[in-house]
Design an enzyme around this catalytic site. Structure first.
Site, PDB file in Angstrom:
ATOM      1  N   HIS A 389      92.423  97.158  74.055  1.00  0.00           N
ATOM      2  CA  HIS A 389      92.960  95.711  74.628  1.00  0.00           C
ATOM      3  C   HIS A 389      94.253  95.272  73.871  1.00  0.00           C
ATOM      4  O   HIS A 389      94.918  94.337  74.546  1.00  0.00           O
ATOM      5  CB  HIS A 389      91.898  94.619  74.014  1.00  0.00           C
ATOM      6  N   ASP A 393      94.930  94.920  79.455  1.00  0.00           N
ATOM      7  CA  ASP A 393      94.236  93.636  79.900  1.00  0.00           C
ATOM      8  C   ASP A 393      93.060  93.891  80.972  1.00  0.00           C
ATOM      9  O   ASP A 393      93.096  95.066  81.652  1.00  0.00           O
ATOM     10  CB  ASP A 393      95.145  92.663  80.358  1.00  0.00           C
TER      11      ASP A 393
END
Length: 415
Positions: A389, A393
């Site tokens: 992450h 995204d």
């Protein structure tokens, strides 16, 4: 003439290796290029061939011992015809299946080995035993009062493996008639298992893992594979599995969303110019990830052959060091064991990994262009994307998976 055999250099970044198995015992005749022993490094497991023909006079490093490269691990007495040669250091021809050339010294070392005590016990034991086994197997057998001659070996040339002994224990119990599925004492981790453990812990500590799961209708692919698999095997010399379809769809999606193929290194996002596709291969002794390089440039048949070739050579310990590094995205097929889907750990320094679930037929609601619903039997499969992450995204992951899903469900490529 005595010839020292050394631990080979398995690539520029490899400084040590572990002897995992001796394929010959002291006193055995060995031919040049015949498999002599197996090693494990932090990059690859490999089968090492004898650099010369002769008799294995001495084993200097026991199974399970880790030593630096160029350490003498065995001594071979060469044929009489070589006895008049002067002692020298030379490089042997390339060892079959390994892609490197170990150095051999045509003179017997007089230095005392730090492993001599351990090896002498193994050598004398090996000379007297009938079944081919490892020290671990013999220890389990001794602790459970088992007669190894009564256990069928599934390993190379009938070698009795740890799994053979544990299976025997679970089915028939100990030699005293007491059922026992596991050895009675703690077992040391193998070199490969220790490396896997270290890499997995490091990955979880480095990357904030996020997972997203998609269920994909593979009916079109399943029908195409069923229709074309005989022709494909005959024309291209390899079985038509689902993996090249999945790999092709992944490559197409990565081409559209290159952030999923990127790596975060020293605070900088590196976009890879090529798609180097790692294919995780489960082995009896661990897991390894050979890499298909420049997958974006390969046709479907070439990609299928490359995947099959790497998997086969991984299982037979014929991979080269460069073939298990440099990946930019990994596929792992946990579905072969029947699970719905797995939540995989990223193979550093990559940013994403895709786990493939099992393929199953199930009832699905289909809606036509006019909005009418019907129930049909479809071939469905779960795919789980694990991603870092820090660089990817949720929206990027969703776009990638949607494109991957579209490529499989609307497949139109020739194979």
């Amino acid at each position: 003439m005595p010839t020292d055999v050394v631990m080979p250099q398995m690539g520029e970044s490899i400084f040590e290796g572990t002897i995992t198995k001796w394929l010959k015992k002291a006193g055995d005749r060995v031919e040049k290029d015949e498999p002599l022993f197996e090693i494990s490094t932090d990059k690859v497991d490999a089968e090492i061939a004898s650099p010369v023909a002769g008799v294995l006079a001495e084993i200097k490093v026991a199974e399970g011992v880790t030593v630096e490269v160029d350490t003498v691990v065995a001594v071979i007495d060469e044929a009489v015809s070589a006895a008049t040669e002067k002692p020298s250091v030379e490089q042997s021809p390339q060892v079959k299946g390994t892609g490197f050339s170990p150095y051999i010294v045509t003179t017997k070392s007089t230095d005392a080995s730090t492993h001599e005590g351990k090896v002498s016990a193994i050598t004398s034991d090996a000379a007297g035993r009938a079944p081919r086994t490892s020290p671990l197997v013999r220890r389990i057998a001794k602790e459970n009062n088992l007669d190894l001659s009564q256990i069928a070996g599934s390993g190379s040339e009938g070698r009795i493996t740890k799994d053979d002994v544990l299976r025997h224990l679970s089915e028939r119990g100990t030699g005293n008639g007491v059922a026992q599925a596991l050895p009675t004492s703690p077992q040391p981790m193998t070199r490969m298992r220790a490396i896997i453990a270290q890499r997995m812990v490091e990955s979880v500590q480095i990357s904030p893992h996020v997972h997203t799961v998609y269920k994909i209708d593979m009916t079109r692919i399943a029908r195409l594979r069923e229709r074309e698999r005989d022709r494909f095997a005959q024309q291209h010399g390899v079985k038509l599995t689902y993996m090249p379809f999945i790999a092709t769809a992944v490559v197409a999606a990565l081409g559209k969303y290159p952030i999923v193929n990127a790596s975060l290194i020293d605070g900088l996002i590196h976009y890879h110019a090529q798609i180097n596709l790692g294919i995780a291969v489960a082995l009896e002794w661990g897991l390894i990830v050979p890499v298909v390089r420049q997958a974006e440039s390969l046709s479907f048949p070439v990609l299928a052959r490359a995947i099959a070739d790497l998997a086969e050579r991984a299982r037979t310990k014929k991979l080269l060091p460069d073939e298990v590094q440099g990946g930019s995205f990994t596929l792992t097929n946990s579905g072969v064991f029947g699970d719905e889907f797995g939540t995989p750990i990223i193979n550093q320094p990559e940013s994403a990994i895709l786990a493939i679930g099992s393929l199953r037929k199930e009832p699905v609601v289909l809606t036509d262009a006019e909005g009418n619903d019907t129930i049909a039997i479809r071939s469905m499969q779960h795919f789980c994307l694990g991603f870092d992450h820090r660089t990817i995204d949720g929206a990027d992951a969703g776009r990638f998976m949607s494109e991957f899903k579209r490529a499989l469900e609307t497949w139109e490529r020739p194979i």
